[in-house]
Design a protein around this motif. Structure first.
Motif, PDB file in Angstrom:
ATOM      1  N   LYS A 189       0.800   3.966  -3.056  1.00  0.00           N
ATOM      2  CA  LYS A 189       0.462   5.366  -2.813  1.00  0.00           C
ATOM      3  C   LYS A 189       1.562   6.285  -3.337  1.00  0.00           C
ATOM      4  O   LYS A 189       1.287   7.309  -3.977  1.00  0.00           O
ATOM      5  CB  LYS A 189       0.246   5.578  -1.322  1.00  0.00           C
ATOM      6  CG  LYS A 189      -0.194   6.989  -0.951  1.00  0.00           C
ATOM      7  CD  LYS A 189      -0.435   7.093   0.552  1.00  0.00           C
ATOM      8  CE  LYS A 189      -0.863   8.513   0.936  1.00  0.00           C
ATOM      9  NZ  LYS A 189      -1.082   8.635   2.403  1.00  0.00           N
TER      10      LYS A 189
ATOM     11  N   GLN B   4       0.829  -1.202   0.000  1.00  0.00           N
ATOM     12  CA  GLN B   4       0.000   0.000   0.000  1.00  0.00           C
ATOM     13  C   GLN B   4       0.866   1.255   0.000  1.00  0.00           C
ATOM     14  O   GLN B   4       0.563   2.239  -0.691  1.00  0.00           O
ATOM     15  CB  GLN B   4      -0.904   0.018   1.237  1.00  0.00           C
ATOM     16  CG  GLN B   4      -2.097  -0.912   1.173  1.00  0.00           C
ATOM     17  CD  GLN B   4      -2.973  -0.764   2.404  1.00  0.00           C
ATOM     18  OE1 GLN B   4      -3.001  -1.642   3.267  1.00  0.00           O
ATOM     19  NE2 GLN B   4      -3.669   0.339   2.490  1.00  0.00           N
TER      20      GLN B   4
ATOM     21  N   GLU C  18       1.293   9.106  -6.390  1.00  0.00           N
ATOM     22  CA  GLU C  18       1.668  10.508  -6.204  1.00  0.00           C
ATOM     23  C   GLU C  18       2.759  10.917  -7.178  1.00  0.00           C
ATOM     24  O   GLU C  18       2.778  12.048  -7.673  1.00  0.00           O
ATOM     25  CB  GLU C  18       2.138  10.731  -4.764  1.00  0.00           C
ATOM     26  CG  GLU C  18       1.019  10.640  -3.731  1.00  0.00           C
ATOM     27  CD  GLU C  18       1.528  10.851  -2.315  1.00  0.00           C
ATOM     28  OE1 GLU C  18       2.757  10.933  -2.139  1.00  0.00           O
ATOM     29  OE2 GLU C  18       0.695  10.922  -1.397  1.00  0.00           O
TER      30      GLU C  18
END
Length: 526
Positions: free
Chosen positions: A519, A515, A523
């Motif tokens: 993420k 995770q 980004e």
């Protein structure tokens, strides 16, 4: 404030960007630039030669002071050119706040912890309010911001201890006010003047909440945790009646004991401790002088930047600051062709090449890398730049990852202390989706002493250790960046990884790590 809050998430206001560009292009700012190099810092300073040298000496003395306080050798082992913190000094506090994409915030500096390229930005002068308006003048108080951030850098570089957020910030505040004397001694314990008003007028943070990592602090309590964290750190470090308790508490925390449980067991009645700290903030504050044995003034190598470097330094700063996709294209456009204009300058090739990498202009970046290698065939940085060109092409052609590897190997051979070639070599397999050979994993592990201050590197190491089934080792690597604050406001995935490891559930820990990287990937594409 802390630079490890990584500035990616800051709001990118168009007005702030425009103001930053205006500041960087301002004719009034066209002063001379100096490079001052010490064992642990490279200072790029838009100032006089004497001022640049004086600032570099102060920073090096601070590193020596931290080593003295920790019982470590001074000045310490050679860390290599890449690992010296590059400090850019220009403009005033208003300029730096704009540069941080937070105009009007009063930010007086920030630090970005990148393995092989740690950087900091501070003003060369500070705006000072006077009865006649606003004037400009040198203010060494600017140094406290940088010293605060360098304390974080130093602790992550040298220790694997996990500290709670209040202590991480409190000890950085405590050390940032170290005062140096002409005889080589220094004083520890001065009050951070910028925190005085908060200390006097804002309420304390209840210790029952400060020690409880499951509690959600209010916005005011989060803000006050810095000031109160300093006060509590100061008291527990200096109060004779509390001697040894802080060390015992930190050991308990690192052994996996719940923070609030450990605090109640070791400190006793938290209400009683709260009252002691309240009385302590009225003063007098304890402190002590330290006189290092055989003190030697830090050595500084100083030179004025070349004409090529002075022509490119402001664009280079924007690149080093970190750019989004649009900003990367703007910087690349502004630097485009300058590598050909300054064809005999190695820094020009490297700086332009880095900007072209950010803009994903692979051919232009490769041309700069080839010029750099022609200028200096033994430049590790040039080989690293060439490798990064192929890593960029690998996003659309996975065969390019293999082409990057010989350049990473050559770069590592030329500079064993730069962690980036080892990390890049490892990532060339990971990003290609290929099995990672043992030498690549070994290389990643070997650069831990040179890269441990970088949270991103710690995440890479943690993921690999978990993949190898080494949960206990993975916990020691990730824990120092996991205990960053309180739960509730924002999900703390690194802390969830630690908890999963403590529960013996490595599959869950690996899922949490996935995770984290997903993420970061999302980004990075913005």
């Amino acid at each position: 404030m802390t630079g490890t809050a990584w500035m990616r998430g800051a709001a990118r206001l168009l007005g702030a960007v425009a103001a930053m560009l205006a500041m960087l292009a301002s004719p009034a700012a066209r002063a001379e630039w100096w490079e001052a190099t010490t064992s642990h810092f490279v200072v790029y300073s838009e100032s006089s030669q004497r001022d640049a040298e004086k600032f570099a000496v102060l920073l090096e003395r601070f590193d020596n002071a931290l080593r003295t306080l920790q019982g470590m050798p001074v000045p310490g082992p050679e860390i290599g050119v890449a690992n010296r913190v590059k400090v850019y000094r220009t403009g005033d506090t208003d300029n730096i706040a704009v540069f941080a994409r937070a105009p009007g915030s009063g930010i007086a500096g920030f630090y970005i912890p990148r393995a092989g390229n740690p950087v900091a930005f501070v003003p060369a002068r500070e705006r000072i309010a006077t009865s006649k308006g606003i004037e400009q003048g040198p203010r060494l108080d600017i140094k406290t911001v940088l010293l605060h951030e360098y304390t974080h850098h130093f602790m992550l570089s040298n220790f694997s201890t996990a500290y709670p957020h209040w202590y991480t910030e409190g000890i950085a505040e405590l050390y940032s006010t170290i005062r140096f004397m002409d005889d080589g001694s220094f004083h520890v314990g001065d009050v951070p003047q910028a925190r005085g008003a908060a200390l006097d007028y804002l309420p304390d943070v209840p210790l029952s909440r400060l020690f409880d990592t499951k509690a959600t602090l209010s916005g005011m309590q989060q803000y006050q945790s810095y000031t109160f964290g300093w006060l509590l750190s100061h008291y527990l470090n200096f109060a004779p009646e509390r001697k040894g308790q802080l060390v015992a508490y930190l050991k308990a925390l690192n052994s996996g004991e719940d923070s609030l449980t450990a605090a109640r067991r070791i400190f006793g009645d938290l209400e009683a401790l709260q009252k002691e700290v309240r009385r302590y903030k009225r003063g007098p504050f304890l402190g002590y002088d330290v006189k290092p044995g055989d003190y030697v003034e830090p050595k500084v190598a100083i030179r004025r930047l070349t004409s090529a470097e002075e022509a490119l330094i402001r664009h280079h700063m924007r690149s080093q600051r970190g750019v989004d996709r649009k900003e990367a294209r703007d910087v690349a456009r502004d630097m485009g062709g300058k590598d050909a204009v300054y064809s005999d300058s190695l820094p020009a090739q490297l700086w332009v090449g880095e900007a072209q990498i950010d803009a994903r202009n692979w051919d232009a970046a490769e041309a700069a890398a080839d010029r750099a290698l022609k200028i200096d065939p033994e430049s590790s940085a040039a080989y690293l730049l060439k490798a990064q060109v192929f890593m960029g092409r690998g996003k659309t052609d996975k065969k390019a990852y293999a082409e990057a590897r010989p350049y990473y190997i050559k770069a590592r051979h030329l500079d064993q202390l730069d962690p980036r070639p080892a990390i890049g070599y490892y990532m060339s397999f990971r990003q290609a989706g290929e099995p990672i050979p043992a030498p690549a994993i070994t290389a990643l592990e070997q650069v831990y002493p040179e890269a441990s201050f970088d949270p991103q590197y710690r995440l890479l190491m943690t993921r690999q250790l978990l993949d190898d089934g080494k949960g206990d080792l993975a916990r020691t690597v990730i824990a120092p960046i996991a205990f960053r604050g309180h739960e509730g406001e924002n999900e703390n995935l690194p802390l969830e990884v630690v908890k999963a490891i403590d529960d013996g559930n490595l599959d869950d820990a690996r899922a949490k790590m996935a995770q984290i990287f997903k993420k970061a990937e999302d980004e990075g594409e913005k």
